[in-house]
Write a protein that holds these residues in place. Structure first.
Motif, PDB file in Angstrom:
ATOM      1  N   GLY A  11      -0.228   9.818   2.430  1.00 34.06           N
ATOM      2  CA  GLY A  11      -0.910   8.647   2.139  1.00 34.06           C
ATOM      3  C   GLY A  11      -1.704   8.668   0.802  1.00 34.06           C
ATOM      4  N   SER A  12      -0.548   9.496  -0.361  1.00 29.24           N
ATOM      5  CA  SER A  12       0.216   9.226  -1.874  1.00 29.24           C
ATOM      6  C   SER A  12      -0.174   8.048  -2.082  1.00 29.24           C
ATOM      7  CB  SER A  12       1.110  10.275  -2.226  1.00 29.24           C
ATOM      8  OG  SER A  12       2.056   9.581  -1.779  1.00 29.24           O
ATOM      9  N   ASN A  13       0.039   7.747  -2.045  1.00 25.31           N
ATOM     10  CA  ASN A  13       0.343   5.935  -2.227  1.00 25.31           C
ATOM     11  C   ASN A  13      -1.170   4.990  -2.970  1.00 25.31           C
ATOM     12  OD1 ASN A  13       2.829   6.635  -3.150  1.00 25.31           O
ATOM     13  ND2 ASN A  13       3.754   4.430  -1.657  1.00 25.31           N
ATOM     14  N   LEU A  14      -1.973   5.546  -1.249  1.00 23.34           N
ATOM     15  CA  LEU A  14      -3.196   4.979  -1.013  1.00 23.34           C
ATOM     16  C   LEU A  14      -4.208   6.202  -2.226  1.00 23.34           C
ATOM     17  CD1 LEU A  14      -6.325   4.682   0.141  1.00 23.34           C
ATOM     18  CD2 LEU A  14      -5.762   6.305   1.575  1.00 23.34           C
ATOM     19  N   ARG A  15      -3.854   6.951  -1.989  1.00 17.60           N
ATOM     20  CA  ARG A  15      -4.676   7.839  -2.391  1.00 17.60           C
ATOM     21  C   ARG A  15      -4.841   7.665  -4.542  1.00 17.60           C
ATOM     22  NH1 ARG A  15      -7.649  12.796  -3.029  1.00 17.60           N
ATOM     23  NH2 ARG A  15      -7.490  13.371  -4.890  1.00 17.60           N
ATOM     24  N   ALA A  16      -3.552   7.081  -4.770  1.00 15.02           N
ATOM     25  CA  ALA A  16      -2.959   6.224  -6.521  1.00 15.02           C
ATOM     26  C   ALA A  16      -3.560   4.704  -6.500  1.00 15.02           C
ATOM     27  CB  ALA A  16      -1.919   6.657  -6.659  1.00 15.02           C
ATOM     28  N   LEU A  17      -4.113   4.476  -5.306  1.00 15.54           N
ATOM     29  CA  LEU A  17      -4.889   3.252  -5.526  1.00 15.54           C
ATOM     30  C   LEU A  17      -5.786   3.353  -5.343  1.00 15.54           C
ATOM     31  CD1 LEU A  17      -5.080   0.215  -5.780  1.00 15.54           C
ATOM     32  CD2 LEU A  17      -4.519   0.570  -2.909  1.00 15.54           C
ATOM     33  N   LEU A  18      -6.873   4.791  -4.723  1.00 15.63           N
ATOM     34  CA  LEU A  18      -8.331   4.672  -5.024  1.00 15.63           C
ATOM     35  C   LEU A  18      -8.338   5.070  -6.291  1.00 15.63           C
ATOM     36  CD1 LEU A  18      -8.238   6.903  -1.308  1.00 15.63           C
ATOM     37  CD2 LEU A  18      -9.900   4.680  -1.486  1.00 15.63           C
ATOM     38  N   GLU A  19      -8.089   5.914  -6.773  1.00 17.78           N
ATOM     39  CA  GLU A  19      -7.394   6.307  -8.360  1.00 17.78           C
ATOM     40  C   GLU A  19      -7.964   5.543  -9.451  1.00 17.78           C
ATOM     41  OE1 GLU A  19      -5.001   9.489  -8.532  1.00 17.78           O
ATOM     42  OE2 GLU A  19      -5.870  10.611  -7.702  1.00 17.78           O
ATOM     43  N   CYS A  21      -9.037   2.343  -8.435  1.00 22.24           N
ATOM     44  CA  CYS A  21      -9.842   1.778  -8.475  1.00 22.24           C
ATOM     45  C   CYS A  21     -10.904   2.276  -8.856  1.00 22.24           C
ATOM     46  CB  CYS A  21     -10.182   1.110  -6.883  1.00 22.24           C
ATOM     47  SG  CYS A  21      -8.857   0.437  -5.955  1.00 22.24           S
ATOM     48  N   GLU A  22     -10.849   3.353  -9.135  1.00 23.02           N
ATOM     49  CA  GLU A  22     -12.252   3.973 -10.082  1.00 23.02           C
ATOM     50  C   GLU A  22     -12.026   3.445 -11.257  1.00 23.02           C
ATOM     51  OE1 GLU A  22     -13.538   8.028  -9.009  1.00 23.02           O
ATOM     52  OE2 GLU A  22     -13.576   5.958  -7.599  1.00 23.02           O
ATOM     53  N   ASP A  23     -11.456   2.816 -11.944  1.00 23.83           N
ATOM     54  CA  ASP A  23     -11.057   2.395 -13.241  1.00 23.83           C
ATOM     55  C   ASP A  23     -12.296   0.995 -13.307  1.00 23.83           C
ATOM     56  OD1 ASP A  23      -9.297   0.890 -15.603  1.00 23.83           O
ATOM     57  OD2 ASP A  23     -11.378   0.413 -15.355  1.00 23.83           O
ATOM     58  N   PRO A  24     -13.479   0.874 -13.224  1.00 27.05           N
ATOM     59  CA  PRO A  24     -14.255  -0.445 -13.173  1.00 27.05           C
ATOM     60  C   PRO A  24     -14.105  -1.900 -13.534  1.00 27.05           C
ATOM     61  CG  PRO A  24     -15.262   1.451 -15.270  1.00 27.05           C
ATOM     62  CD  PRO A  24     -14.508   1.639 -14.380  1.00 27.05           C
ATOM     63  N   ALA A  25     -12.852  -1.171 -14.542  1.00 28.75           N
ATOM     64  CA  ALA A  25     -11.979  -2.751 -14.930  1.00 28.75           C
ATOM     65  C   ALA A  25     -10.772  -3.423 -14.179  1.00 28.75           C
ATOM     66  CB  ALA A  25     -11.781  -2.566 -16.504  1.00 28.75           C
ATOM     67  N   LEU A 175       3.588  -0.955  -9.481  1.00 27.02           N
ATOM     68  CA  LEU A 175       4.204  -2.155  -8.808  1.00 27.02           C
ATOM     69  C   LEU A 175       3.458  -2.911  -8.475  1.00 27.02           C
ATOM     70  CD1 LEU A 175       7.408  -1.855  -8.100  1.00 27.02           C
ATOM     71  CD2 LEU A 175       6.669  -3.424 -10.212  1.00 27.02           C
ATOM     72  N   LEU A 176       2.302  -2.315  -6.714  1.00 29.30           N
ATOM     73  CA  LEU A 176       0.937  -2.689  -6.185  1.00 29.30           C
ATOM     74  C   LEU A 176      -0.054  -2.771  -7.388  1.00 29.30           C
ATOM     75  CD1 LEU A 176      -0.375  -3.279  -3.586  1.00 29.30           C
ATOM     76  CD2 LEU A 176      -0.803  -0.662  -3.166  1.00 29.30           C
ATOM     77  N   ALA A 177      -0.002  -2.007  -8.543  1.00 27.74           N
ATOM     78  CA  ALA A 177      -1.822  -2.434  -9.055  1.00 27.74           C
ATOM     79  C   ALA A 177      -1.154  -3.377  -9.698  1.00 27.74           C
ATOM     80  CB  ALA A 177      -2.166  -0.791  -9.957  1.00 27.74           C
ATOM     81  N   ASP A 178      -0.013  -3.706 -10.309  1.00 29.59           N
ATOM     82  CA  ASP A 178      -0.236  -4.824 -11.203  1.00 29.59           C
ATOM     83  C   ASP A 178      -0.014  -5.828 -10.288  1.00 29.59           C
ATOM     84  OD1 ASP A 178       2.406  -3.210 -12.690  1.00 29.59           O
ATOM     85  OD2 ASP A 178       1.096  -2.566 -13.365  1.00 29.59           O
ATOM     86  N   VAL A 179       0.778  -5.866  -8.481  1.00 27.16           N
ATOM     87  CA  VAL A 179       0.508  -6.513  -8.437  1.00 27.16           C
ATOM     88  C   VAL A 179      -0.552  -7.635  -8.042  1.00 27.16           C
ATOM     89  CG1 VAL A 179       0.824  -7.777  -5.381  1.00 27.16           C
ATOM     90  CG2 VAL A 179       3.018  -7.223  -7.183  1.00 27.16           C
ATOM     91  N   ILE A 180      -1.803  -6.530  -7.464  1.00 30.79           N
ATOM     92  CA  ILE A 180      -3.960  -6.699  -7.239  1.00 30.79           C
ATOM     93  C   ILE A 180      -3.730  -6.720  -8.097  1.00 30.79           C
ATOM     94  CG2 ILE A 180      -5.332  -5.380  -6.838  1.00 30.79           C
ATOM     95  CD1 ILE A 180      -3.031  -3.370  -5.145  1.00 30.79           C
ATOM     96  N   LEU A 181      -3.167  -6.695  -9.822  1.00 31.89           N
ATOM     97  CA  LEU A 181      -3.945  -7.436 -10.096  1.00 31.89           C
ATOM     98  C   LEU A 181      -3.466  -8.893 -10.684  1.00 31.89           C
ATOM     99  CD1 LEU A 181      -6.492  -6.155 -12.963  1.00 31.89           C
ATOM    100  CD2 LEU A 181      -3.842  -5.864 -14.080  1.00 31.89           C
ATOM    101  N   ASP A 182      -2.539  -9.408 -10.831  1.00 33.14           N
ATOM    102  CA  ASP A 182      -1.920 -10.864 -11.162  1.00 33.14           C
ATOM    103  C   ASP A 182      -2.255 -11.274  -9.590  1.00 33.14           C
ATOM    104  OD1 ASP A 182       1.570  -9.723 -11.403  1.00 33.14           O
ATOM    105  OD2 ASP A 182      -0.585 -10.068 -13.083  1.00 33.14           O
TER     106      ASP A 182
END
Ligand code: GRF
Length: 194
Positions: A11-19, A21-25, A175-182
């Motif tokens: 779950g290292s990629n999960l952890r990176a996503l959780l981190e 998501c801590e950004d309120p923006a 890439l995942l974070a960018d896609v979620i943002l998109d």
């Protein structure tokens, strides 16, 4: 966006996503983490105070019955998006049909190159000088759905599978974070996809 993330391993990629998501923006948050086994990565959900659930593949008579139980559990969290992040099970067609296209997967290769459970190892074995990371919409195949984002990652001489995978994962995460943002900001409309 309400995210449910499914894992099977560290779950290292999960952890990176959780981190992230801590950004309120960042317009998404993980409402629950699920696993098909007692994955080590569930500890990251605990650390971030995110509920987790287990639907152990081995506890069900068939893949279809397991899939139905998994789908029922996922639905209780009313996700806008389900993300497979190091999830190493093929989902039954009924589950894909119920969730897609709001069902994404990240893969540590430049699809359609090196699909499947050993994409990193396969790239090395093929002597590739570059591979990549991809974010796709899950379909009934294996790593065969519409590609939402991908990027090349170099293979370096002497790379072990772990070294190459560790070079790929940060790209997967970005890439995942960018896609979620998109998706959250309307630049990607999943409903438009085949
Ligand atoms: C990721 O590279 C994912 O794409 C692949 O397995 C890896 C999972 O790593 N399926 P982790 O469990 O997130 O550390």
């Amino acid at each position: 966006l309400r995210l449910v993330v499914l894992i099977s391993g560290g779950g290292s990629n999960l952890r990176a996503l959780l981190e992230r998501c801590e950004d309120p923006a960042f317009p998404a948050h993980v409402v629950a983490v699920g696993a098909d086994r007692d994955a080590e990565g569930l500890v990251h959900a605990d650390e971030f105070g995110v509920p987790s659930f287990l639907v152990p593949f081995g506890h069900y008579a068939t893949r279809e019955v397991w899939g139905a139980a998994l789908l029922e559990t996922i639905r209780t969290w009313a996700p806008d998006l389900v993300i497979l992040s190091g999830f190493m099970r093929l989902l039954p067609a009924a589950v894909v049909d119920a969730l897609a296209p709001a069902l994404l997967n990240t893969h540590p290769a430049h699809l359609p190159e090196f699909p499947g459970a050993h994409g990193v190892r396969d790239a090395l074995a093929a002597g590739a000088t570059e591979t990549g990371a991809s974010v796709i919409v899950v379909d009934h195949g294996t790593d065969s759905g519409p590609i939402l984002a991908q990027e090349r990652v170099p293979v370096l001489p002497g790379d072990t599978e772990a070294a190459l995978h560790d070079r790929i994962k940060p790209v997967e995460r970005r890439l995942l974070a960018d896609v979620i943002l998109d998706i959250a900001e309307g630049r990607i409309d999943l409903e438009e996809l085949a």
